[in-house]
Write an enzyme that holds these catalytic residues in place. Sequence first.
Site, PDB file in Angstrom:
ATOM      1  N   ASP A   1      54.050  44.683  42.901  1.00  0.00           N
ATOM      2  CA  ASP A   1      55.033  45.469  43.653  1.00  0.00           C
ATOM      3  C   ASP A   1      54.460  45.936  44.996  1.00  0.00           C
ATOM      4  O   ASP A   1      53.254  46.125  45.122  1.00  0.00           O
ATOM      5  CB  ASP A   1      55.464  46.676  42.806  1.00  0.00           C
ATOM      6  CG  ASP A   1      56.794  47.255  43.271  1.00  0.00           C
ATOM      7  OD1 ASP A   1      57.498  46.602  44.079  1.00  0.00           O
ATOM      8  OD2 ASP A   1      57.130  48.366  42.823  1.00  0.00           O
TER       9      ASP A   1
ATOM     10  N   GLY B   1      57.346  44.388  50.117  1.00  0.00           N
ATOM     11  CA  GLY B   1      58.268  44.787  51.187  1.00  0.00           C
ATOM     12  C   GLY B   1      57.666  45.891  52.045  1.00  0.00           C
ATOM     13  O   GLY B   1      57.702  45.828  53.275  1.00  0.00           O
TER      14      GLY B   1
ATOM     15  N   HIS C   1      55.880  38.918  50.903  1.00  0.00           N
ATOM     16  CA  HIS C   1      55.889  38.042  49.725  1.00  0.00           C
ATOM     17  C   HIS C   1      54.887  36.895  49.913  1.00  0.00           C
ATOM     18  O   HIS C   1      54.204  36.495  48.974  1.00  0.00           O
ATOM     19  CB  HIS C   1      57.291  37.487  49.477  1.00  0.00           C
ATOM     20  CG  HIS C   1      58.315  38.551  49.154  1.00  0.00           C
ATOM     21  ND1 HIS C   1      58.088  39.546  48.248  1.00  0.00           N
ATOM     22  CD2 HIS C   1      59.580  38.761  49.637  1.00  0.00           C
ATOM     23  CE1 HIS C   1      59.169  40.335  48.167  1.00  0.00           C
ATOM     24  NE2 HIS C   1      60.080  39.878  49.010  1.00  0.00           N
TER      25      HIS C   1
ATOM     26  N   GLU D   1      67.059  42.012  37.574  1.00  0.00           N
ATOM     27  CA  GLU D   1      67.668  42.938  38.543  1.00  0.00           C
ATOM     28  C   GLU D   1      67.467  42.472  39.988  1.00  0.00           C
ATOM     29  O   GLU D   1      68.243  42.837  40.870  1.00  0.00           O
ATOM     30  CB  GLU D   1      67.070  44.344  38.380  1.00  0.00           C
ATOM     31  CG  GLU D   1      67.472  45.059  37.096  1.00  0.00           C
ATOM     32  CD  GLU D   1      66.794  44.508  35.836  1.00  0.00           C
ATOM     33  OE1 GLU D   1      65.701  43.913  35.949  1.00  0.00           O
ATOM     34  OE2 GLU D   1      67.374  44.654  34.748  1.00  0.00           O
ATOM     35  N   ASN D   2      66.440  41.665  40.232  1.00  0.00           N
ATOM     36  CA  ASN D   2      66.167  41.224  41.608  1.00  0.00           C
ATOM     37  C   ASN D   2      67.242  40.291  42.173  1.00  0.00           C
ATOM     38  O   ASN D   2      67.301  40.064  43.384  1.00  0.00           O
ATOM     39  CB  ASN D   2      64.780  40.564  41.720  1.00  0.00           C
ATOM     40  CG  ASN D   2      63.619  41.528  41.597  1.00  0.00           C
ATOM     41  OD1 ASN D   2      62.553  41.168  41.092  1.00  0.00           O
ATOM     42  ND2 ASN D   2      63.795  42.773  42.051  1.00  0.00           N
ATOM     43  N   TRP D   3      68.115  39.748  41.300  1.00  0.00           N
ATOM     44  CA  TRP D   3      69.232  38.919  41.796  1.00  0.00           C
ATOM     45  C   TRP D   3      70.148  39.748  42.697  1.00  0.00           C
ATOM     46  O   TRP D   3      70.942  39.194  43.457  1.00  0.00           O
ATOM     47  CB  TRP D   3      70.041  38.339  40.640  1.00  0.00           C
ATOM     48  CG  TRP D   3      69.328  37.265  39.865  1.00  0.00           C
ATOM     49  CD1 TRP D   3      68.864  37.344  38.585  1.00  0.00           C
ATOM     50  CD2 TRP D   3      68.996  35.937  40.307  1.00  0.00           C
ATOM     51  NE1 TRP D   3      68.263  36.171  38.204  1.00  0.00           N
ATOM     52  CE2 TRP D   3      68.337  35.290  39.233  1.00  0.00           C
ATOM     53  CE3 TRP D   3      69.186  35.234  41.507  1.00  0.00           C
ATOM     54  CZ2 TRP D   3      67.860  33.979  39.326  1.00  0.00           C
ATOM     55  CZ3 TRP D   3      68.719  33.919  41.592  1.00  0.00           C
ATOM     56  CH2 TRP D   3      68.067  33.315  40.515  1.00  0.00           C
TER      57      TRP D   3
ATOM     58  N   ARG E   1      56.816  53.193  36.698  1.00  0.00           N
ATOM     59  CA  ARG E   1      57.881  52.739  35.789  1.00  0.00           C
ATOM     60  C   ARG E   1      57.634  51.287  35.393  1.00  0.00           C
ATOM     61  O   ARG E   1      56.865  50.576  36.039  1.00  0.00           O
ATOM     62  CB  ARG E   1      59.249  52.898  36.447  1.00  0.00           C
ATOM     63  CG  ARG E   1      59.383  52.235  37.798  1.00  0.00           C
ATOM     64  CD  ARG E   1      60.801  52.361  38.375  1.00  0.00           C
ATOM     65  NE  ARG E   1      60.828  51.927  39.757  1.00  0.00           N
ATOM     66  CZ  ARG E   1      60.727  52.755  40.818  1.00  0.00           C
ATOM     67  NH1 ARG E   1      60.628  54.048  40.632  1.00  0.00           N
ATOM     68  NH2 ARG E   1      60.737  52.268  42.042  1.00  0.00           N
TER      69      ARG E   1
ATOM     70  N   GLU F   1      47.202  49.442  27.639  1.00  0.00           N
ATOM     71  CA  GLU F   1      46.721  50.430  28.606  1.00  0.00           C
ATOM     72  C   GLU F   1      47.379  50.145  29.954  1.00  0.00           C
ATOM     73  O   GLU F   1      47.561  48.977  30.325  1.00  0.00           O
ATOM     74  CB  GLU F   1      45.195  50.316  28.755  1.00  0.00           C
ATOM     75  CG  GLU F   1      44.438  50.620  27.488  1.00  0.00           C
ATOM     76  CD  GLU F   1      44.597  52.073  27.032  1.00  0.00           C
ATOM     77  OE1 GLU F   1      44.705  52.961  27.901  1.00  0.00           O
ATOM     78  OE2 GLU F   1      44.609  52.299  25.808  1.00  0.00           O
TER      79      GLU F   1
HETATM   80  C1  IPE Z   1      59.688  45.011  39.694  1.00  0.00           C
HETATM   81  O1  IPE Z   1      59.651  45.389  41.026  1.00  0.00           O
HETATM   82  C2  IPE Z   1      60.001  43.548  39.583  1.00  0.00           C
HETATM   83  C3  IPE Z   1      58.963  42.654  40.079  1.00  0.00           C
HETATM   84  C4  IPE Z   1      57.784  42.999  40.495  1.00  0.00           C
HETATM   85  C5  IPE Z   1      59.311  41.268  40.056  1.00  0.00           C
HETATM   86  P1  IPE Z   1      60.937  46.004  41.734  1.00  0.00           P
HETATM   87  O2  IPE Z   1      60.503  46.421  43.088  1.00  0.00           O
HETATM   88  O3  IPE Z   1      62.071  45.067  41.639  1.00  0.00           O
HETATM   89  O4  IPE Z   1      61.233  47.249  40.804  1.00  0.00           O
HETATM   90  P2  IPE Z   1      61.907  48.648  41.136  1.00  0.00           P
HETATM   91  O5  IPE Z   1      63.176  48.349  41.881  1.00  0.00           O
HETATM   92  O6  IPE Z   1      60.924  49.399  41.949  1.00  0.00           O
HETATM   93  O7  IPE Z   1      62.121  49.273  39.800  1.00  0.00           O
HETATM   94  C1  IPE Z   2      57.547  42.975  44.768  1.00  0.00           C
HETATM   95  O1  IPE Z   2      57.609  43.562  46.008  1.00  0.00           O
HETATM   96  C2  IPE Z   2      58.069  41.557  44.753  1.00  0.00           C
HETATM   97  C3  IPE Z   2      59.350  41.376  44.054  1.00  0.00           C
HETATM   98  C4  IPE Z   2      59.985  42.292  43.381  1.00  0.00           C
HETATM   99  C5  IPE Z   2      59.953  40.066  44.142  1.00  0.00           C
HETATM  100  P1  IPE Z   2      58.934  44.278  46.514  1.00  0.00           P
HETATM  101  O2  IPE Z   2      59.762  43.263  47.221  1.00  0.00           O
HETATM  102  O3  IPE Z   2      59.605  44.993  45.407  1.00  0.00           O
HETATM  103  O4  IPE Z   2      58.332  45.298  47.561  1.00  0.00           O
HETATM  104  P2  IPE Z   2      58.783  46.798  47.792  1.00  0.00           P
HETATM  105  O5  IPE Z   2      58.773  47.482  46.455  1.00  0.00           O
HETATM  106  O6  IPE Z   2      60.157  46.729  48.367  1.00  0.00           O
HETATM  107  O7  IPE Z   2      57.775  47.357  48.731  1.00  0.00           O
HETATM  108 MG    MG Z   3      59.457  46.885  44.659  1.00  0.00          MG
END
Ligand code: IPE
Ligand code: IPE
Ligand code: MG
Length: 244
Positions: free
Chosen positions: A20, A23, A37, A67-69, A194, A207
């Site tokens: 995570d 972005g 990415h 959920e990423n969709w 989370r 852990e």
């Molecule tokens: C969790 O990250 C999913 C992946 C790392 C693929 P997200 O950025 O999508 O999760 P939330 O929105 O913070 O819960």
């Molecule tokens: C994790 O990074 C990658 C995916 C969920 C695909 P994010 O894209 O969620 O990055 P943030 O959380 O917006 O910084």
């Molecule tokens: Mg994220």
Amino acid sequence: MSFDPQSLEKIPRHVALIMDGNGRWAQERGLPRIEGHKEGAQSVRAVLRAAAQAGVEFITVYAFSTENWKRPAREVDGLMKLLISSLNAYEQELHDNHIRLRVMGQFDRLPLLVRKRLKKTLDATAHYTDHTFIIALSYGSRMEIADASRQIAEKVKSGELQAKEIDEQMISDHLYLPDVPDPELMVRTSGELRLSNFLLWQLSYSEFHITDTYWPDFREEQFFQALEAYNARDRRYGGVKKSR
Ligand code: IPE
Ligand code: IPE
Ligand code: MG
């Protein structure tokens, strides 16, 4: 960084990682999210290398959740293309290190080109047994548990099973990758506290290591630090602390 795996008393067999912060990493540099990415893909490579060095057998990375969709089509598209280009660029390393690729999630929901490209590497590495690299793709843990429940219900309906036979092991046996041991260690980068629908069943006694580091900055050194943190943990599984 010099790291001696022998200095650690226990090495987890399986480490699961929520990648995570890509972005935010990009945003802080005034770059488009996809650049985060791309840099994150290099971290996956670094972690695979470090895991092989440390003797960790299974690595699971959360690459794309159900959920990423919901993300903008442009970002989803960019992630799918990145997956294909990363497989093209790094497949050789999987062979060099005898790493088997596996995927978990809703395979059929992925674009055809992604499925085809994945299938090629899944087949080409299927015979390796030293290390396993699992990508959770279009993965959601609640969906996985619902899918397992449905399969078990169908077996009860057909008479293959009796309801009273359903136990914890049977549920584990109907998850996407029943032969993979539960992760001993779960790492989440970028400081979020989370699970975001990741491996709810499998992480029951794992852990957790949460680091503020954004995923693109998580490399060999950070992986080894996570292993060190794991070593310092006292796993009690509901029992009492053993006196030494
Ligand atoms: C969790 O990250 C999913 C992946 C790392 C693929 P997200 O950025 O999508 O999760 P939330 O929105 O913070 O819960
Ligand atoms: C994790 O990074 C990658 C995916 C969920 C695909 P994010 O894209 O969620 O990055 P943030 O959380 O917006 O910084
Ligand atoms: Mg994220």
